[in-house]
Design an enzyme around this catalytic site. Sequence first.
Site, PDB file in Angstrom:
ATOM      1  CB  CYS A 158     -10.307 -28.484 -53.238  1.00 41.82           C
ATOM      2  SG  CYS A 158     -10.518 -27.188 -52.004  1.00 41.82           S
ATOM      3  CG  ASP A 169     -27.416 -15.865 -54.387  1.00 41.83           C
ATOM      4  OD1 ASP A 169     -27.857 -16.273 -53.318  1.00 41.83           O
ATOM      5  OD2 ASP A 169     -26.200 -15.765 -54.645  1.00 41.83           O
ATOM      6  CB  CYS A 210     -15.225 -38.442 -61.763  1.00 42.59           C
ATOM      7  SG  CYS A 210     -14.266 -36.946 -62.027  1.00 42.59           S
TER       8      CYS A 210
HETATM    9  C1  B12 Z   1     -23.728 -19.917 -49.570  1.00 46.08           C
HETATM   10  C2  B12 Z   1     -23.229 -19.990 -50.995  1.00 46.08           C
HETATM   11  C3  B12 Z   1     -21.857 -20.136 -51.204  1.00 46.08           C
HETATM   12  C4  B12 Z   1     -20.883 -20.442 -50.067  1.00 46.08           C
HETATM   13  C5  B12 Z   1     -21.079 -21.923 -49.644  1.00 46.08           C
HETATM   14  C6  B12 Z   1     -21.155 -22.872 -50.858  1.00 46.08           C
HETATM   15  C7  B12 Z   1     -21.939 -24.144 -50.628  1.00 46.08           C
HETATM   16  N1  B12 Z   1     -21.580 -25.167 -51.370  1.00 46.08           N
HETATM   17  O1  B12 Z   1     -22.858 -24.177 -49.815  1.00 46.08           O
HETATM   18  C8  B12 Z   1     -19.514 -20.105 -50.717  1.00 46.08           C
HETATM   19  C9  B12 Z   1     -19.162 -18.651 -50.406  1.00 46.08           C
HETATM   20  C10 B12 Z   1     -18.348 -20.985 -50.302  1.00 46.08           C
HETATM   21  C11 B12 Z   1     -19.865 -20.223 -52.195  1.00 46.08           C
HETATM   22  C12 B12 Z   1     -18.916 -20.467 -53.178  1.00 46.08           C
HETATM   23  C13 B12 Z   1     -19.201 -20.588 -54.515  1.00 46.08           C
HETATM   24  N2  B12 Z   1     -20.377 -20.327 -55.119  1.00 46.08           N
HETATM   25 CO1  B12 Z   1     -22.011 -20.013 -54.118  1.00 46.08          CO
HETATM   26  N3  B12 Z   1     -23.723 -19.867 -53.301  1.00 46.08           N
HETATM   27  C14 B12 Z   1     -24.132 -19.921 -52.071  1.00 46.08           C
HETATM   28  C15 B12 Z   1     -25.673 -19.821 -51.992  1.00 46.08           C
HETATM   29  C16 B12 Z   1     -26.040 -18.379 -51.610  1.00 46.08           C
HETATM   30  C17 B12 Z   1     -26.357 -20.793 -51.032  1.00 46.08           C
HETATM   31  C18 B12 Z   1     -25.860 -22.260 -51.152  1.00 46.08           C
HETATM   32  C19 B12 Z   1     -26.441 -23.124 -50.063  1.00 46.08           C
HETATM   33  O2  B12 Z   1     -27.644 -23.188 -49.872  1.00 46.08           O
HETATM   34  N4  B12 Z   1     -25.570 -23.823 -49.292  1.00 46.08           N
HETATM   35  C20 B12 Z   1     -25.998 -24.664 -48.195  1.00 46.08           C
HETATM   36  C21 B12 Z   1     -25.654 -26.112 -48.481  1.00 46.08           C
HETATM   37  C22 B12 Z   1     -26.163 -27.016 -47.327  1.00 46.08           C
HETATM   38  O3  B12 Z   1     -26.358 -26.459 -49.640  1.00 46.08           O
HETATM   39  P1  B12 Z   1     -25.748 -27.330 -50.827  1.00 46.08           P
HETATM   40  O4  B12 Z   1     -24.420 -26.807 -51.215  1.00 46.08           O
HETATM   41  O5  B12 Z   1     -26.805 -27.419 -51.842  1.00 46.08           O
HETATM   42  O6  B12 Z   1     -25.525 -28.686 -50.042  1.00 46.08           O
HETATM   43  C23 B12 Z   1     -25.986 -29.881 -50.522  1.00 46.08           C
HETATM   44  C24 B12 Z   1     -24.980 -30.994 -50.395  1.00 46.08           C
HETATM   45  O7  B12 Z   1     -24.284 -30.826 -49.195  1.00 46.08           O
HETATM   46  C25 B12 Z   1     -25.902 -32.172 -50.446  1.00 46.08           C
HETATM   47  N5  B12 Z   1     -25.540 -33.287 -49.598  1.00 46.08           N
HETATM   48  C26 B12 Z   1     -25.322 -33.329 -48.293  1.00 46.08           C
HETATM   49  N6  B12 Z   1     -25.047 -34.585 -47.934  1.00 46.08           N
HETATM   50  C27 B12 Z   1     -25.123 -35.344 -49.039  1.00 46.08           C
HETATM   51  C28 B12 Z   1     -24.951 -36.689 -49.219  1.00 46.08           C
HETATM   52  C29 B12 Z   1     -25.132 -37.232 -50.507  1.00 46.08           C
HETATM   53  C30 B12 Z   1     -24.913 -38.674 -50.695  1.00 46.08           C
HETATM   54  C31 B12 Z   1     -25.482 -36.377 -51.587  1.00 46.08           C
HETATM   55  C32 B12 Z   1     -25.682 -36.927 -52.958  1.00 46.08           C
HETATM   56  C33 B12 Z   1     -25.639 -34.999 -51.386  1.00 46.08           C
HETATM   57  C34 B12 Z   1     -25.458 -34.519 -50.101  1.00 46.08           C
HETATM   58  O8  B12 Z   1     -27.190 -31.761 -50.016  1.00 46.08           O
HETATM   59  C35 B12 Z   1     -27.167 -30.391 -49.691  1.00 46.08           C
HETATM   60  C36 B12 Z   1     -28.499 -29.804 -50.080  1.00 46.08           C
HETATM   61  O9  B12 Z   1     -28.768 -30.002 -51.435  1.00 46.08           O
HETATM   62  C37 B12 Z   1     -26.062 -20.156 -53.483  1.00 46.08           C
HETATM   63  C38 B12 Z   1     -27.281 -19.432 -54.035  1.00 46.08           C
HETATM   64  C39 B12 Z   1     -28.553 -20.060 -53.541  1.00 46.08           C
HETATM   65  N7  B12 Z   1     -29.458 -19.261 -53.052  1.00 46.08           N
HETATM   66  O10 B12 Z   1     -28.704 -21.284 -53.608  1.00 46.08           O
HETATM   67  C40 B12 Z   1     -24.793 -19.747 -54.290  1.00 46.08           C
HETATM   68  C41 B12 Z   1     -24.392 -20.634 -55.460  1.00 46.08           C
HETATM   69  C42 B12 Z   1     -24.467 -22.064 -55.016  1.00 46.08           C
HETATM   70  N8  B12 Z   1     -22.996 -20.287 -55.688  1.00 46.08           N
HETATM   71  C43 B12 Z   1     -22.636 -20.322 -56.912  1.00 46.08           C
HETATM   72  C44 B12 Z   1     -21.303 -20.176 -57.381  1.00 46.08           C
HETATM   73  C45 B12 Z   1     -21.106 -19.920 -58.863  1.00 46.08           C
HETATM   74  C46 B12 Z   1     -20.226 -20.278 -56.474  1.00 46.08           C
HETATM   75  C47 B12 Z   1     -18.724 -20.377 -56.818  1.00 46.08           C
HETATM   76  C48 B12 Z   1     -18.403 -21.199 -58.053  1.00 46.08           C
HETATM   77  C49 B12 Z   1     -18.177 -18.934 -56.966  1.00 46.08           C
HETATM   78  C50 B12 Z   1     -16.693 -18.837 -57.172  1.00 46.08           C
HETATM   79  N9  B12 Z   1     -16.191 -19.056 -58.380  1.00 46.08           N
HETATM   80  O11 B12 Z   1     -15.957 -18.521 -56.265  1.00 46.08           O
HETATM   81  C51 B12 Z   1     -18.171 -21.027 -55.508  1.00 46.08           C
HETATM   82  C52 B12 Z   1     -18.163 -22.562 -55.595  1.00 46.08           C
HETATM   83  C53 B12 Z   1     -17.668 -23.236 -54.344  1.00 46.08           C
HETATM   84  C54 B12 Z   1     -18.301 -24.620 -54.141  1.00 46.08           C
HETATM   85  N10 B12 Z   1     -17.576 -25.685 -54.478  1.00 46.08           N
HETATM   86  O12 B12 Z   1     -19.467 -24.709 -53.714  1.00 46.08           O
HETATM   87  C55 B12 Z   1     -23.812 -20.639 -57.836  1.00 46.08           C
HETATM   88  C56 B12 Z   1     -23.702 -22.093 -58.343  1.00 46.08           C
HETATM   89  C57 B12 Z   1     -24.303 -22.317 -59.694  1.00 46.08           C
HETATM   90  C58 B12 Z   1     -24.277 -23.784 -60.030  1.00 46.08           C
HETATM   91  N11 B12 Z   1     -24.054 -24.092 -61.296  1.00 46.08           N
HETATM   92  O13 B12 Z   1     -24.461 -24.629 -59.181  1.00 46.08           O
HETATM   93  C59 B12 Z   1     -25.048 -20.370 -56.873  1.00 46.08           C
HETATM   94  C60 B12 Z   1     -26.260 -21.271 -57.086  1.00 46.08           C
HETATM   95  C61 B12 Z   1     -25.434 -18.886 -57.084  1.00 46.08           C
HETATM   96  C62 B12 Z   1     -26.288 -18.679 -58.339  1.00 46.08           C
HETATM   97  N12 B12 Z   1     -27.468 -18.121 -58.172  1.00 46.08           N
HETATM   98  O14 B12 Z   1     -25.920 -19.035 -59.436  1.00 46.08           O
HETATM   99  N13 B12 Z   1     -21.192 -20.104 -52.410  1.00 46.08           N
HETATM  100  S1  SF4 Z   2     -11.315 -23.550 -52.561  1.00 50.43           S
HETATM  101 FE1  SF4 Z   2     -13.584 -23.617 -52.827  1.00 50.43          FE
HETATM  102  S2  SF4 Z   2     -13.946 -23.021 -54.980  1.00 50.43           S
HETATM  103 FE2  SF4 Z   2     -11.717 -23.495 -54.770  1.00 50.43          FE
HETATM  104  S3  SF4 Z   2     -11.543 -25.649 -55.384  1.00 50.43           S
HETATM  105 FE3  SF4 Z   2     -11.818 -25.641 -53.136  1.00 50.43          FE
HETATM  106  S4  SF4 Z   2     -14.067 -25.798 -52.833  1.00 50.43           S
HETATM  107 FE4  SF4 Z   2     -13.746 -25.251 -54.991  1.00 50.43          FE
END
Ligand code: B12
Ligand code: SF4
Length: 390
Positions: free
Chosen positions: A208, A144, A201
Amino acid sequence: MPSSPALSAKALDRLCSQLREKAAQLGFDDLAITRPGAIPQAPQRLAQFLADGHHGTMGWMEETADRRGSPSVLWPQVRSVIMLAMNYGPAGDALENLAHPDRGNISVYARHRDYHDVTKGKLKELASFLVSRAGGGDVKVFVDTAPVMEKPLAQAAGLGWQGKHTNLVSRRLGSWFFLASIFTTLDLSAAEPERDHCGSCRACLSACPTGAFPQPYRLDARRCISYLTIEHAGPIPAEFREPMGNRIYGCDDCLAACPWNKFAVEAREAKLKARADLEAPSLDALLKLDDPAFRQLFSGSPVKRIGRDRFIRNCLIAAGNSGDTSHLSQIVTLLGDDAVIVRGAAVWALSRLLAPEAFMVLAQERLAFEADAEVRGEWLACLQRQASQN
Ligand code: B12
Ligand code: SF4
């Protein structure tokens, strides 16, 4: 750049199993390998996320979008991406503390040492091991720390799949694990991607508290408590304050709801086991933290990153939701705090804990001294809300 030796299929197999063994010894809970070109859909999905404004004020996501969407843009020489998982599973019920309004709730991932610090050294050691066993090649390690889309890469490598809450879920580990990566110029054997096992599921979506999922697999970070409590700098928008409950740093509700966590086990890395004083810290004590005390308490913890003012803002929202009037005198003290976000949140907390007449008297007294437009606006909005409720 060091040259990358071409290895025979047999040597590659041996190297990969040695790598796996070494990773396990270092404390990683899974390892899988993919190619940099294995996430062709990621740039477009990231672009959509940004175009929808779902990143809120995380401007760094926009600035780095080209590199984030494609490992080869980040590092053109990369040939293989090694994805690693490290389990931080809680010992008990992750959500238990939400039922105790006199306590603040820090999300599981932040109840112990900062995972960046815990994994970085291990990643470097694993990367050096790889180069020495392969007899060459170049490596870069990321946890990250660079614009890498860790989740889609981890799915492509077969570590798990992105659940409807967007985080990675593993059939073996559940979803309490961090991700990290090693990029290398070596041509390693890539694995098959994991397929989606969410089925019908919707548990995470329904769990949330703030309705942050406009659709399954899509998160609007602006509505996510994790974003609001950690990334967001200003006042917490009014509609999210009550649903925050006592969540003062991050949120775990969507992760905890996932049925695949029945396979989760407690973290084996000692530094990722919860600190006793961060499992259910007293809100009363947290509200009294000044800057040095905040830094001392959260030394080595990810919480330290948000700074004392943002943290106290979050604690004040929790105090406002607590129904506990024993916090009143400390909250009144915080009305005189130097930080505007602290004073504003203190006003809201008082509006929740004081009877309307007492709040009105205090407002008249304090508005005479409050010069900041934002805090004055908070007083007026709270007075208006109370008037409309009576
Ligand atoms: C920015 C970020 C956040 C942001 C935005 C989260 C998000 N979901 O984007 C915020 C601050 C909200 C956040 C919160 C959390 N985060 Co965070 N975060 C990141 C970070 C730095 C980048 C994520 C990213 O690229 N987001 C951009 C979006 C576009 O990417 P995406 O989520 O993968 O989106 C995908 C889907 O939208 C999907 N999609 C879109 N359309 C469609 C349609 C279909 C049909 C399908 C199947 C999929 C799909 O495709 C996209 C690309 O793959 C990563 C670290 C990293 N460098 O990857 C950690 C990371 C994701 N976070 C992590 C964690 C632990 C959390 C929290 C649990 C922390 C907490 N307890 O508060 C929460 C979880 C919230 C949640 N439900 O996501 C971990 C997750 C580990 C894991 N097992 O996945 C990471 C990987 C950090 C790490 N190195 O471990 N986070
Ligand atoms: S507020 Fe964010 S971390 Fe909490 S349940 Fe909703 S999406 Fe997940």
